[in-house]
Design a protein around this motif. Structure first.
Motif, mmCIF file in Angstrom:
data_model
loop_
_atom_site.group_PDB
_atom_site.id
_atom_site.type_symbol
_atom_site.label_atom_id
_atom_site.label_comp_id
_atom_site.label_asym_id
_atom_site.label_seq_id
_atom_site.Cartn_x
_atom_site.Cartn_y
_atom_site.Cartn_z
ATOM 1 N N GLY A 17 0.814 -1.216 0.000
ATOM 2 C CA GLY A 17 0.000 0.000 0.000
ATOM 3 C C GLY A 17 0.843 1.259 0.000
ATOM 4 N N ALA A 18 2.061 1.184 0.572
ATOM 5 C CA ALA A 18 2.956 2.350 0.605
ATOM 6 C C ALA A 18 3.561 2.644 -0.755
ATOM 7 C CB ALA A 18 4.065 2.128 1.631
ATOM 8 N N LEU A 19 3.487 1.690 -1.684
ATOM 9 C CA LEU A 19 4.071 1.905 -3.008
ATOM 10 C C LEU A 19 3.203 2.758 -3.919
ATOM 11 C CD1 LEU A 19 5.418 -1.686 -3.799
ATOM 12 C CD2 LEU A 19 6.771 0.319 -3.210
ATOM 13 N N VAL A 20 1.908 2.851 -3.614
ATOM 14 C CA VAL A 20 1.006 3.571 -4.511
ATOM 15 C C VAL A 20 1.009 5.056 -4.193
ATOM 16 C CG1 VAL A 20 -0.440 1.507 -4.690
ATOM 17 C CG2 VAL A 20 -1.041 3.285 -3.040
ATOM 18 N N SER A 21 0.646 5.828 -5.194
ATOM 19 C CA SER A 21 0.546 7.273 -4.994
ATOM 20 C C SER A 21 -0.888 7.712 -4.751
ATOM 21 C CB SER A 21 1.089 8.006 -6.235
ATOM 22 O OG SER A 21 2.438 7.674 -6.466
ATOM 23 N N ARG A 22 -1.834 6.904 -5.259
ATOM 24 C CA ARG A 22 -3.257 7.237 -5.111
ATOM 25 C C ARG A 22 -4.023 5.977 -4.690
ATOM 26 N NH1 ARG A 22 -1.771 8.650 -10.082
ATOM 27 N NH2 ARG A 22 -3.143 7.031 -10.961
ATOM 28 N N ALA A 23 -5.184 6.201 -4.088
ATOM 29 C CA ALA A 23 -5.985 5.079 -3.585
ATOM 30 C C ALA A 23 -6.474 4.179 -4.712
ATOM 31 C CB ALA A 23 -7.178 5.619 -2.790
ATOM 32 N N ASP A 24 -6.640 4.738 -5.930
ATOM 33 C CA ASP A 24 -7.160 3.919 -7.038
ATOM 34 C C ASP A 24 -6.113 2.954 -7.586
ATOM 35 O OD1 ASP A 24 -5.474 5.712 -8.251
ATOM 36 O OD2 ASP A 24 -6.994 6.615 -9.553
ATOM 37 N N GLN A 25 -4.889 3.014 -7.060
ATOM 38 C CA GLN A 25 -3.850 2.086 -7.505
ATOM 39 C C GLN A 25 -3.698 0.870 -6.584
ATOM 40 O OE1 GLN A 25 -0.486 4.791 -7.497
ATOM 41 N NE2 GLN A 25 -0.671 5.174 -9.692
ATOM 42 N N VAL A 26 -4.543 0.801 -5.558
ATOM 43 C CA VAL A 26 -4.416 -0.270 -4.570
ATOM 44 C C VAL A 26 -4.620 -1.643 -5.200
ATOM 45 C CG1 VAL A 26 -5.476 -1.293 -2.519
ATOM 46 C CG2 VAL A 26 -5.022 1.157 -2.594
ATOM 47 N N SER A 27 -5.660 -1.768 -6.003
ATOM 48 C CA SER A 27 -5.956 -3.077 -6.607
ATOM 49 C C SER A 27 -4.796 -3.558 -7.469
ATOM 50 C CB SER A 27 -7.239 -3.002 -7.447
ATOM 51 O OG SER A 27 -7.105 -2.025 -8.477
ATOM 52 N N GLN A 28 -4.124 -2.622 -8.150
ATOM 53 C CA GLN A 28 -2.967 -2.981 -8.975
ATOM 54 C C GLN A 28 -1.810 -3.467 -8.112
ATOM 55 O OE1 GLN A 28 -1.458 0.268 -11.308
ATOM 56 N NE2 GLN A 28 0.317 -0.892 -12.043
ATOM 57 N N ALA A 29 -1.652 -2.849 -6.945
ATOM 58 C CA ALA A 29 -0.532 -3.207 -6.069
ATOM 59 C C ALA A 29 -0.729 -4.568 -5.409
ATOM 60 C CB ALA A 29 -0.338 -2.128 -5.004
ATOM 61 N N VAL A 30 -1.955 -4.862 -4.974
ATOM 62 C CA VAL A 30 -2.182 -6.103 -4.220
ATOM 63 C C VAL A 30 -2.648 -7.260 -5.095
ATOM 64 C CG1 VAL A 30 -2.734 -4.823 -2.126
ATOM 65 C CG2 VAL A 30 -4.578 -5.519 -3.658
ATOM 66 N N SER A 31 -2.891 -7.019 -6.380
ATOM 67 C CA SER A 31 -3.406 -8.085 -7.255
ATOM 68 C C SER A 31 -2.477 -9.302 -7.321
ATOM 69 C CB SER A 31 -3.679 -7.536 -8.658
ATOM 70 O OG SER A 31 -2.514 -6.988 -9.233
ATOM 71 N N PRO A 32 -1.129 -9.127 -7.405
ATOM 72 C CA PRO A 32 -0.272 -10.330 -7.383
ATOM 73 C C PRO A 32 -0.410 -11.133 -6.094
ATOM 74 C CG PRO A 32 0.964 -8.425 -8.165
ATOM 75 C CD PRO A 32 -0.317 -7.904 -7.595
ATOM 76 N N LEU A 33 -0.595 -10.429 -4.978
ATOM 77 C CA LEU A 33 -0.731 -11.102 -3.689
ATOM 78 C C LEU A 33 -2.042 -11.890 -3.624
ATOM 79 C CD1 LEU A 33 0.781 -11.398 -1.003
ATOM 80 C CD2 LEU A 33 -0.514 -9.441 -0.143
ATOM 81 N N THR A 34 -3.120 -11.274 -4.076
ATOM 82 C CA THR A 34 -4.401 -11.968 -4.071
ATOM 83 C C THR A 34 -4.408 -13.128 -5.066
ATOM 84 O OG1 THR A 34 -5.283 -10.329 -5.641
ATOM 85 C CG2 THR A 34 -5.696 -9.949 -3.305
ATOM 86 N N MET A 35 -3.666 -13.002 -6.145
ATOM 87 C CA MET A 35 -3.570 -14.094 -7.114
ATOM 88 C C MET A 35 -2.858 -15.301 -6.489
ATOM 89 S SD MET A 35 -4.370 -15.213 -10.057
ATOM 90 C CE MET A 35 -4.933 -13.688 -10.828
ATOM 91 N N ILE A 36 -1.798 -15.032 -5.729
ATOM 92 C CA ILE A 36 -1.097 -16.117 -5.032
ATOM 93 C C ILE A 36 -2.039 -16.786 -4.024
ATOM 94 C CG2 ILE A 36 0.769 -16.648 -3.412
ATOM 95 C CD1 ILE A 36 2.390 -14.423 -4.732
ATOM 96 N N GLY A 37 -2.816 -15.968 -3.337
ATOM 97 C CA GLY A 37 -3.782 -16.512 -2.385
ATOM 98 C C GLY A 37 -4.827 -17.378 -3.060
ATOM 99 N N LEU A 38 -5.269 -16.963 -4.242
ATOM 100 C CA LEU A 38 -6.256 -17.741 -4.992
ATOM 101 C C LEU A 38 -5.673 -19.081 -5.438
ATOM 102 C CD1 LEU A 38 -9.013 -17.976 -6.342
ATOM 103 C CD2 LEU A 38 -8.073 -16.749 -8.324
ATOM 104 N N ILE A 39 -4.419 -19.060 -5.883
ATOM 105 C CA ILE A 39 -3.760 -20.302 -6.318
ATOM 106 C C ILE A 39 -3.614 -21.268 -5.142
ATOM 107 C CG2 ILE A 39 -1.615 -21.283 -7.219
ATOM 108 C CD1 ILE A 39 -1.252 -18.704 -8.832
ATOM 109 N N SER A 40 -3.202 -20.744 -3.993
ATOM 110 C CA SER A 40 -3.051 -21.604 -2.817
ATOM 111 C C SER A 40 -4.396 -22.147 -2.361
ATOM 112 C CB SER A 40 -2.380 -20.836 -1.679
ATOM 113 O OG SER A 40 -3.192 -19.758 -1.245
#
Length: 407
Positions: free
Chosen positions: A299-322
């Motif tokens: 979350g600290a990597l983004v500049s705006r709140a609308d970039q959150v989904s882009q930042a955490v999408s790889p993490l949620t994808m790993i969670g979905l695979i597991s």
């Protein structure tokens, strides 16, 4: 320490009133109410079917009517002809009727039902008919009632469940593995739901403050590391509250639904092993911690709140695979599944299932937990530095380029 608690309380106070968290908190309550409603509807709509029995042999018909011991249907004794039964069926006074024809020692039966009537499971009706036929045949062959009982007495059949630890068999109660598997799958589902929900929530929390430039004021009075751990602690408090609400709903839901759902009614909670509860709880706690801590840094990597989904999408994808791999682990113990049960970000979903179905020992689960705990320690160190370096970074570079260049 005082600043830490200020940040922690601020996170709790802010999010506990947000529509997103309220929806998460009420989700198990709504689900329980929905399932209870379905159970009530099922109870009120599952009316006892009313049928008639017609036979060209009055003695056989009487025996068939009197043989009914199951409460899933009632027999109209006054309807004794096909014409009267057909008339009652046409006027929706019957759900169906059975016509039995006995000719030359052969018994045939036809069940006729209304399409818009209550559906009858004809298994009990067939069993009663077959029993009477056997009794009739036995009488014709001169067999006594005792001889008939001996002839059709079922063979004794029992089942035993065992698990193997280091090649040694250990007896288990027959449905103990079923209970363990159900608990493991519930924990895996909860891990995925909590992971998806709270990774987005913590990342959104950091990104919102950063996007509104409040972070610049906060950093001037509170060290980034203190902010980071304060936010994590506040988020864990919110998670704990939802766990409590979910557990309460789960207990009440099980007690209520077990009387309406045959599968739940067969589960004996008294057979639950304390060891599996402890191990699965640890995987749940550590798994949520790992994903939440890393999400705060992303979350600290983004500049705006609308970039959150882009930042955490790889993490949620790993969670979905597991999460998907946990279902494979129920029926498979391949090399990839074994390796995945020790790999952080995957082990919290795979190892509980392997342990529950008996494909992993307690020692295996402990090793996986230790690896997961080490991964949390390393992730915390990495994410704390990541947060401190990027919390005031408002550059327009892509998120992952920013991470690779400056972390």
């Amino acid at each position: 320490m005082n600043k830490f608690w200020v940040v922690c309380k601020q996170v709790i106070h802010k999010n506990i009133k947000s529509p997103t968290y309220i929806a998460l908190l009420l989700m198990p309550v709504i689900l329980l109410a929905f399932l209870a409603g379905l159970a009530v509807i099922k109870t009120h709509t599952s009316e006892t079917q009313k049928i008639a029995i017609i036979a060209n042999n009055a003695e056989f018909r009487t025996a068939l009517v009197n043989s009914k011991s199951n409460g899933d249907y009632t027999v109209s004794r006054s309807l004794t002809t096909a014409k009267s039964a057909e008339h009652a069926l046409a006027h929706e006074k019957l759900d169906g009727y059975l016509t039995v024809t006995i000719q030359n020692k052969t018994i045939s039966a036809v069940y006729k039902s209304r399409i818009n009537g209550n559906t009858l499971d004809t298994t009990n009706l067939k069993n009663a008919l077959n029993t009477l036929k056997m009794q009739q045949t036995a009488a014709q062959l001169g067999l006594s009632t005792k001889q008939l009982a001996q002839l059709f007495a079922p063979a004794t059949f029992t089942t035993k469940s065992v698990s193997y630890t280091n090649g040694k068999a250990q007896a288990q109660k027959n449905n103990q593995q079923d209970i363990n598997t159900v608990i493991a799958m519930v924990v895996t589902i909860l891990i995925y739901v909590f992971m998806v929900s709270y990774t987005s929530l913590i990342a959104q929390e950091v990104a919102t403050e950063k996007g509104s430039r409040i972070m610049e004021i906060l950093v001037s009075s509170v060290a980034p590391q203190v902010q980071f751990f304060g936010k994590i602690a506040g988020m864990f408090a919110l998670i704990l509250l939802q766990v409590i609400v979910t557990a309460i709903c789960g207990v009440f839901g099980f007690k209520y639904l077990s009387t309406n759902v045959s599968f739940l009614d067969k589960l004996d909670l008294g057979q639950i092993q304390p060891t599996i509860i402890v191990i699965l709880s640890l995987f749940f706690i550590l798994g949520i911690m790992l994903y939440t801590i890393l999400a705060a840094g992303l979350g600290a990597l983004v500049s705006r709140a609308d970039q959150v989904s882009q930042a955490v999408s790889p993490l949620t994808m790993i969670g979905l695979i597991s999460y998907a791999a946990s279902f494979i682990a129920m029926n498979s113990n391949t090399v990839l599944i074994k390796i995945g049960s020790y790999v952080p970000f995957f082990s919290q979903s795979i190892m509980p299932v392997r342990y529950a179905v008996g494909n992993a020992t307690t020692f295996d689960a402990i090793i996986s937990l230790i690896v997961l705990a080490v991964a949390i320690a390393l992730t915390t160190w990495f994410t704390t530095n990541l947060y401190a370096k990027h919390v005031l970074d408002y550059s327009d570079r892509k998120i992952w380029k920013r991470l690779l260049r400056r972390s």
